[in-house]
Design a protein around this motif. Structure first.
Motif, short mmCIF file in Angstrom:
data_model
loop_
_atom_site.label_atom_id
_atom_site.label_comp_id
_atom_site.label_asym_id
_atom_site.label_seq_id
_atom_site.Cartn_x
_atom_site.Cartn_y
_atom_site.Cartn_z
N VAL A 125 118.94 106.87 57.79
CA VAL A 125 118.44 107.50 59.02
C VAL A 125 118.12 106.44 60.07
O VAL A 125 118.39 106.60 61.26
N LEU A 178 123.61 113.66 59.51
CA LEU A 178 123.26 113.29 58.14
C LEU A 178 123.97 114.21 57.16
O LEU A 178 123.94 115.43 57.30
N ILE A 198 121.64 120.04 58.01
CA ILE A 198 122.21 118.91 57.27
C ILE A 198 123.42 119.38 56.48
O ILE A 198 123.41 120.46 55.90
#
Ligand code: C2E
Ligand code: CA
Ligand code: CA
Ligand code: CA
Length: 278
Positions: free
Chosen positions: A98, A145, A173
């Motif tokens: 991240v 992500l 996600i």
């Protein structure tokens, strides 16, 4: 007979002691490595066959060991699991991913990173909350992500697994099934779980040109994925022949040495300007 046995014992035992001493040392190294953050990501591109461009990078961990040099996952992940540190490492690597996404965002690079999740961690409560915290802390969009989980992980508890994937998906996600074809053979979960991408295991891709059964399996996996409205990626593509076959079969994406090996961050990003397939 006794003598022989004794000989065997005296031969065997010192080896065992060495082995446990080696493990103990590695465990000490490992704790230090977590503390000092000696882990780095190498990045391997995933190539969109239709758009003809890199669609994402898979992050693959390496351990920069102060004495032993660069260690591959196969050299230390089993130990990490053995000593029960998988969750710690996963969390550390998730934050690293991240944080990298945040840096890329500052540089105007908006490309997803796919992170591998170890089986033990996936079912652990609190992962979702942790991911949410990280995205907030680094101001990163969930859209970049991606989590890679293996079939066995997703399937070990169908009910829990599908709830989990559902919730991750609701957070925005993406979830991929890694090493597809090597785990549980029940396909029902593909229908039940909102998976975005299926990754065909390298073992099927390697022999598809020479082996009719593997060719048929790959073909069927692609048809299955498309029938269920999912993207499909072939792993471990090493030859132009494999690439051509996968193109013919309408596979969506490929990953493998033919395009690029996993690379240090700067080299991987350099591929974004002007990477092409043979
Ligand atoms: P995986 O997730 O299936 O990753 C693919 C592995 O195949 C990688 O090995 C990659 O370097 C290798 N590979 C890619 N293209 C080719 C090719 O064309 N030919 C061949 N022969 N190999 C190819 P690597 O980096 O050694 O990782 C091995 C495994 O370790 C991964 O398998 C994954 O299960 C695990 N792993 C790696 N990084 C992480 C991580 O950050 N977290 C966790 N939990 N597991 C990781
Ligand atoms: Ca993977
Ligand atoms: Ca894989
Ligand atoms: Ca694998």
């Amino acid at each position: 007979h006794c003598k022989r046995l004794q000989q065997r014992c005296t031969f065997y035992q010192p080896g065992m002691e060495e082995e446990s001493a080696r493990l103990l040392n590695l465990e000490k190294d490992l704790l230090l490595a977590l503390e000092q953050d000696q882990f780095v990501f190498y990045f391997q591109p995933q190539w969109d066959l239709r758009e003809q461009k890199i669609e994402a990078f898979e992050a693959l961990v390496r351990w920069e060991h102060p004495q032993k040099g660069l260690l591959m996952p196969g050299q230390f992940l089993p130990l990490v699991e053995q000593v029960g540190l998988s969750k710690e490492l996963d969390l550390l690597l998730l934050e690293k991913a991240v944080c990298t996404l945040a840096e890329w965002k500052k540089q105007g690079i908006h490309i997803p990173i796919a992170v591998n999740m170890s089986p033990v961690h996936f079912q652990v409560d609190g992962l979702k909350g942790r991911i949410q915290q990280l995205l907030l802390k680094y101001q990163v969009s969930p859209a970049v992500l991606e989590l890679e989980i293996t079939e066995n992980t997703a399937m070990s508890d169908m009910e829990k697994g599908s709830n989990y994937i559902n919730e991750l998906q609701q957070m925005g996600i993406r979830v991929s099934i890694d090493d597809f074809g090597t785990g549980y053979s029940s396909l029902g979960y593909l229908r039940k779980m909102p998976i975005d991408k299926i990754k065909i295991d390298r073992s099927f891709v390697t022999d598809m040109a020479a082996n009719d059964s593997d060719m048929m399996i790959v073909k069927t996996m692609i048809t299955l994925a498309h029938g269920l409205g999912k993207r499909i990626l072939a792993e471990g593509v090493e030859t132009e022949t494999q690439l051509q076959l996968l193109r013919t079969l309408a596979c969506d994406a490929i990953q493998g040495y033919l395009l690029a090996k996993p690379l240090p961050e700067a080299e991987a990003l350099a591929l974004l300007n002007g990477c092409t397939l043979p």
